[in-house]
Structures are given as structure tokens and as C-alpha cells.
Design a protein around this motif. Structure first.
Motif, PDB file in Angstrom:
ATOM      1  N   SER A 182       0.826  -1.204   0.000  1.00 25.32           N
ATOM      2  CA  SER A 182       0.000   0.000   0.000  1.00 25.32           C
ATOM      3  C   SER A 182       0.860   1.255   0.000  1.00 25.32           C
ATOM      4  O   SER A 182       1.645   1.487   0.934  1.00 25.32           O
ATOM      5  CB  SER A 182      -0.910   0.004   1.245  1.00 25.32           C
ATOM      6  N   ASP A 183       0.712   2.093  -1.021  1.00 28.66           N
ATOM      7  CA  ASP A 183       1.439   3.362  -1.060  1.00 28.66           C
ATOM      8  C   ASP A 183       1.018   4.278   0.087  1.00 28.66           C
ATOM      9  O   ASP A 183       1.849   5.012   0.649  1.00 28.66           O
ATOM     10  CB  ASP A 183       1.193   4.071  -2.395  1.00 28.66           C
ATOM     11  N   GLU A 184      -0.253   4.221   0.455  1.00 30.08           N
ATOM     12  CA  GLU A 184      -0.744   5.054   1.560  1.00 30.08           C
ATOM     13  C   GLU A 184      -0.049   4.674   2.869  1.00 30.08           C
ATOM     14  O   GLU A 184       0.395   5.539   3.626  1.00 30.08           O
ATOM     15  CB  GLU A 184      -2.256   4.900   1.697  1.00 30.08           C
ATOM     16  N   LYS A 185       0.059   3.372   3.119  1.00 27.80           N
ATOM     17  CA  LYS A 185       0.715   2.919   4.345  1.00 27.80           C
ATOM     18  C   LYS A 185       2.209   3.215   4.303  1.00 27.80           C
ATOM     19  O   LYS A 185       2.824   3.507   5.336  1.00 27.80           O
ATOM     20  CB  LYS A 185       0.445   1.436   4.560  1.00 27.80           C
ATOM     21  N   LEU A 186       2.794   3.143   3.127  1.00 25.62           N
ATOM     22  CA  LEU A 186       4.212   3.474   2.996  1.00 25.62           C
ATOM     23  C   LEU A 186       4.458   4.953   3.298  1.00 25.62           C
ATOM     24  O   LEU A 186       5.458   5.312   3.929  1.00 25.62           O
ATOM     25  CB  LEU A 186       4.712   3.124   1.594  1.00 25.62           C
ATOM     26  N   ARG A 187       3.553   5.814   2.869  1.00 22.43           N
ATOM     27  CA  ARG A 187       3.694   7.247   3.175  1.00 22.43           C
ATOM     28  C   ARG A 187       3.592   7.484   4.683  1.00 22.43           C
ATOM     29  O   ARG A 187       4.298   8.330   5.248  1.00 22.43           O
ATOM     30  CB  ARG A 187       2.629   8.053   2.419  1.00 22.43           C
ATOM     31  N   PHE A 188       2.701   6.726   5.339  1.00 24.87           N
ATOM     32  CA  PHE A 188       2.590   6.826   6.797  1.00 24.87           C
ATOM     33  C   PHE A 188       3.892   6.375   7.459  1.00 24.87           C
ATOM     34  O   PHE A 188       4.382   7.013   8.400  1.00 24.87           O
ATOM     35  CB  PHE A 188       1.424   5.973   7.285  1.00 24.87           C
ATOM     36  N   ALA A 189       4.462   5.277   6.954  1.00 26.68           N
ATOM     37  CA  ALA A 189       5.733   4.780   7.498  1.00 26.68           C
ATOM     38  C   ALA A 189       6.853   5.801   7.300  1.00 26.68           C
ATOM     39  O   ALA A 189       7.725   5.964   8.158  1.00 26.68           O
ATOM     40  CB  ALA A 189       6.096   3.452   6.835  1.00 26.68           C
ATOM     41  N   GLU A 190       6.800   6.516   6.176  1.00 29.70           N
ATOM     42  CA  GLU A 190       7.814   7.543   5.917  1.00 29.70           C
ATOM     43  C   GLU A 190       7.730   8.655   6.956  1.00 29.70           C
ATOM     44  O   GLU A 190       8.762   9.167   7.419  1.00 29.70           O
ATOM     45  CB  GLU A 190       7.628   8.105   4.509  1.00 29.70           C
ATOM     46  N   LYS A 191       6.512   9.018   7.353  1.00 25.33           N
ATOM     47  CA  LYS A 191       6.344  10.051   8.375  1.00 25.33           C
ATOM     48  C   LYS A 191       6.932   9.613   9.711  1.00 25.33           C
ATOM     49  O   LYS A 191       7.345  10.450  10.517  1.00 25.33           O
ATOM     50  CB  LYS A 191       4.864  10.387   8.536  1.00 25.33           C
ATOM     51  N   LEU A 192       6.960   8.291   9.943  1.00 29.99           N
ATOM     52  CA  LEU A 192       7.513   7.755  11.190  1.00 29.99           C
ATOM     53  C   LEU A 192       9.027   7.565  11.122  1.00 29.99           C
ATOM     54  O   LEU A 192       9.641   7.173  12.112  1.00 29.99           O
ATOM     55  CB  LEU A 192       6.840   6.426  11.539  1.00 29.99           C
ATOM     56  N   GLY A 193       9.603   7.836   9.947  1.00 28.99           N
ATOM     57  CA  GLY A 193      11.053   7.800   9.853  1.00 28.99           C
ATOM     58  C   GLY A 193      11.647   6.765   8.919  1.00 28.99           C
ATOM     59  O   GLY A 193      12.870   6.657   8.819  1.00 28.99           O
ATOM     60  N   ALA A 194      10.810   5.984   8.207  1.00 27.62           N
ATOM     61  CA  ALA A 194      11.354   5.019   7.246  1.00 27.62           C
ATOM     62  C   ALA A 194      12.091   5.764   6.133  1.00 27.62           C
ATOM     63  O   ALA A 194      11.588   6.751   5.591  1.00 27.62           O
ATOM     64  CB  ALA A 194      10.228   4.168   6.662  1.00 27.62           C
ATOM     65  N   ARG A 195      13.278   5.291   5.779  1.00 27.77           N
ATOM     66  CA  ARG A 195      14.114   5.969   4.791  1.00 27.77           C
ATOM     67  C   ARG A 195      13.816   5.499   3.363  1.00 27.77           C
ATOM     68  O   ARG A 195      13.795   6.300   2.432  1.00 27.77           O
ATOM     69  CB  ARG A 195      15.585   5.699   5.108  1.00 27.77           C
ATOM     70  N   HIS A 196      13.600   4.202   3.177  1.00 26.28           N
ATOM     71  CA  HIS A 196      13.374   3.633   1.848  1.00 26.28           C
ATOM     72  C   HIS A 196      12.050   2.887   1.830  1.00 26.28           C
ATOM     73  O   HIS A 196      11.783   2.048   2.690  1.00 26.28           O
ATOM     74  CB  HIS A 196      14.512   2.681   1.470  1.00 26.28           C
ATOM     75  N   LEU A 197      11.213   3.201   0.838  1.00 23.77           N
ATOM     76  CA  LEU A 197       9.864   2.637   0.727  1.00 23.77           C
ATOM     77  C   LEU A 197       9.775   1.783  -0.528  1.00 23.77           C
ATOM     78  O   LEU A 197      10.125   2.229  -1.615  1.00 23.77           O
ATOM     79  CB  LEU A 197       8.823   3.746   0.675  1.00 23.77           C
ATOM     80  N   ILE A 198       9.267   0.545  -0.374  1.00 24.64           N
ATOM     81  CA  ILE A 198       9.145  -0.358  -1.526  1.00 24.64           C
ATOM     82  C   ILE A 198       7.746  -0.958  -1.541  1.00 24.64           C
ATOM     83  O   ILE A 198       7.319  -1.599  -0.570  1.00 24.64           O
ATOM     84  CB  ILE A 198      10.191  -1.500  -1.472  1.00 24.64           C
TER      85      ILE A 198
END
Length: 309
Positions: free
Chosen positions: A194-210
Motif C-alpha cells: 500500500s502506497d498510503e501505508k508506505l507514506r505513513f511509514a515515511e512520516k515515522l522515519g522510514a528511509r526507503h519505501l518499496i
């Protein structure tokens, strides 16, 4: 399976707090949380021993209302949660501690009051409500919670600043693992559909999203990100469908913590033993965490809350 109409838990509500064994506490249950494990038990598909006439539930947020005379570090009014394995105090799980897991081999917490060993209780951080506190403890194999993530990342090869961590999915364990990793100074790669969940993870500090739907060979992408080395730690919840790619993604001598089996199809696991051996991977199953880990992980939450103000 049906809920019992009466249990010793309910009958005990009309009694005074009397302790036949030392160091017990009576807790008023203010909030509980429902886990996937509870639903599996109700459906009769939980693959672990379940006692007859069971009271369900492993997670509570409660208030101490009566304390045994030999308990000196707790008092009436303390806000507490309880460790999933009430007798797993420290170290690795052993066979005996398996039979102290709430809500399966022993009665759980879906009651108004519960008498528990004092050594199993941990204070809820002051900034959390009873409801929030009730979501903290659960650590079962199929659970999605904080202690599982902490145990996964702080085991025999503890996470440290500068490490690279691969997080599979965006469920409860994965999100807690992401936050622990970021707070420790690690670089996080997260994989989701899910791109939406990945964007949420990015807000929490994830550096690389796949997104594994658009990047099906995500293990190759991870090797590119890490310049061919691979990640130091993998928090693996996917199971059969993702294990082979997770082992490809981890470095030689890396750490893979296996928590669940959410994807039971689609993966070739025939070479897994060979991959573990040839890459000298620490491959560890996570079923529970100790009361000591429970306290440490809650302390990490308290420190993070203080830093955020």
C-alpha cells in the motif's frame, strides 16, 4: 467454542481479595484489547494448547485494587498492564513459560477483575490511557504488538545505531519495529503493498519505501540500496511467501526474526536451510518476550514521549 456463562473469575468479584499464595495482586480491568489470536481460538484454529472452558484475552489496562502483604513495590491505585507470559521473567522462553501464557493454556483477562502474580505486572506510562495501555503487552506468534518488535530487534544481536533494518509489512509489530529502529539511529527499509501505508511509514522515519506490487523483486532492490551488502536485521512477518526474499536481503551473519506466517502461499522455501547455513544467518522464531523486555520496551516509549515533549 463458546464463552462460559460462569467462571471462577466472575464469582471472585463477590469475594474479598484473599491470597492463598504470596505476592499476588487483584486488578480491576479498565480496558482490554482483542487480538487475532483470540479470534483464532474462537474459530478452533489456534495451533497451541487451549484449556477447556477458557476465559479469553491476553491484554489489559488495569488498576491495582488489592495487594498481598508481601508485595512492596506496588500499591492500590497503580495503573498496570500484564506480561503475556506471566511467569516469563527474563531470558529465553522455555517449555514451562509456554504454559503461563494468558488466554489459552491459562484463563485470560476478559473479566472485571483479575488476580495476577505481582512479578508479571508493569506500570503503564503516565501519558497513556488504560485503553492505550491495553494494546501494549501482546506478544503471541500471530500478534502485532510492541513487545514482539522489541524482542525481535533487541535479542542476541541487538540493534544499534547505523544498522540497516528491513521491515516487512505495516501491521502493529512492523510499525513498532520501525519506531524502535528509528529511535535507535538505524536506517529502515519497509516493504508493503500500500502506497498510503508506505507514506505513513515515511512520516515515522522510514528511509526507503518499496511497494512489492510494483517492485515484485524487492530483494534485488534492497541489495541495490545497501550496495550489495544486505541489511543487518529483518523483521519478518510474511512467512512462507516472503522468507526466501528476506534471506536474500539480509547480509552475511545478519539477523532474521520470524514472527508470523501471513502469506502462506507464493514462496519457494526449499532452499531456506541452505541459505541460512551458507550466509551464517541468525534465524530466530519469536513467540513471546520476557517481563524484563516488557519493562525495557516501555521505558523506551517513556523516554521517546519525554523527548517529544
Amino acid at each position: 467454542m463458546t464463552f462460559p456463562s460462569k467462571t471462577r473469575e466472575y464469582r471472585s468479584l463477590k469475594k474479598r481479595a484473599q491470597f492463598r499464595r504470596s505476592k499476588r495482586q487483584k486488578v480491576k480491568v479498565h480496558a482490554v484489547s482483542l487480538q487475532f489470536r483470540d479470534i483464532m481460538i474462537l474459530k478452533g484454529i489456534y495451533p497451541v494448547y487451549v484449556k477447556e472452558n477458557l476465559v479469553l484475552g491476553s491484554d489489559l489496562g488495569g488498576e491495582v485494587v488489592a495487594v498481598d502483604i508481601e508485595v512492596h513495590d506496588r500499591k492500590a491505585g497503580d495503573r498496570i498492564c500484564v506480561n503475556f507470559g506471566v511467569d516469563h521473567l527474563y531470558g529465553d522462553p522455555i517449555e514451562a513459560t509456554r504454559y503461563s501464557h494468558l488466554g489459552a493454556p491459562i484463563d485470560g483477562v476478559f473479566t472485571e477483575y483479575k488476580v495476577l502474580p505481582a512479578h508479571s505486572l508493569v506500570r503503564i506510562p503516565e501519558h497513556l490511557s488504560y485503553e492505550e495501555g491495553s494494546t501494549l503487552p501482546y506478544v503471541s506468534l500471530y500478534g502485532m504488538r510492541r513487545l514482539t518488535a522489541y524482542n525481535s530487534l533487541m535479542g542476541p544481536v541487538p540493534l544499534k545505531g547505523g544498522d540497516t533494518v528491513l521491515i516487512i509489512g505495516t501491521g502493529g509489530v512492523s510499525i513498532f519495529g520501525l519506531q524502535f529502529a528509528v529511535a535507535s539511529g538505524a536506517t529502515v527499509i519497509i516493504v508493503s503493498s500500500s502506497d498510503e501505508k508506505l507514506r505513513f511509514a515515511e512520516k515515522l522515519g522510514a528511509r526507503h519505501l518499496i511497494n512489492y506490487k510494483t517492485v515484485p523483486d524487492w530483494d534485488k532492490e534492497i541489495l541495490e540500496i545497501t550496495n550489495g551488502k544486505g541489511v543487518d536485521h529483518v523483521l519478518e512477518v510474511g512467512g512462507t511467501g516472503t522468507l526466501a526474499r528476506s534471506l536474500t536481503s539480509v547480509r552475511y551473519g545478519g539477523d532474521v526474526a520470524v514472527i508470523g506466517n501471513l502469506t502462506v502461499e507464493g514462496g519457494d522455501t526449499s532452499l531456506l536451510p541452505l541459505m541460512v547455513v551458507l550466509k551464517a544467518i541468525l534465524f530466530r522464531g519469536i513467540t513471546a518476550g520476557s517481563r524484563t523486555q516488557e519493562a525495557f520496551s516501555l521505558q523506551a516509549i517513556i523516554i521517546d514521549a519525554d523527548e517529544l515533549g
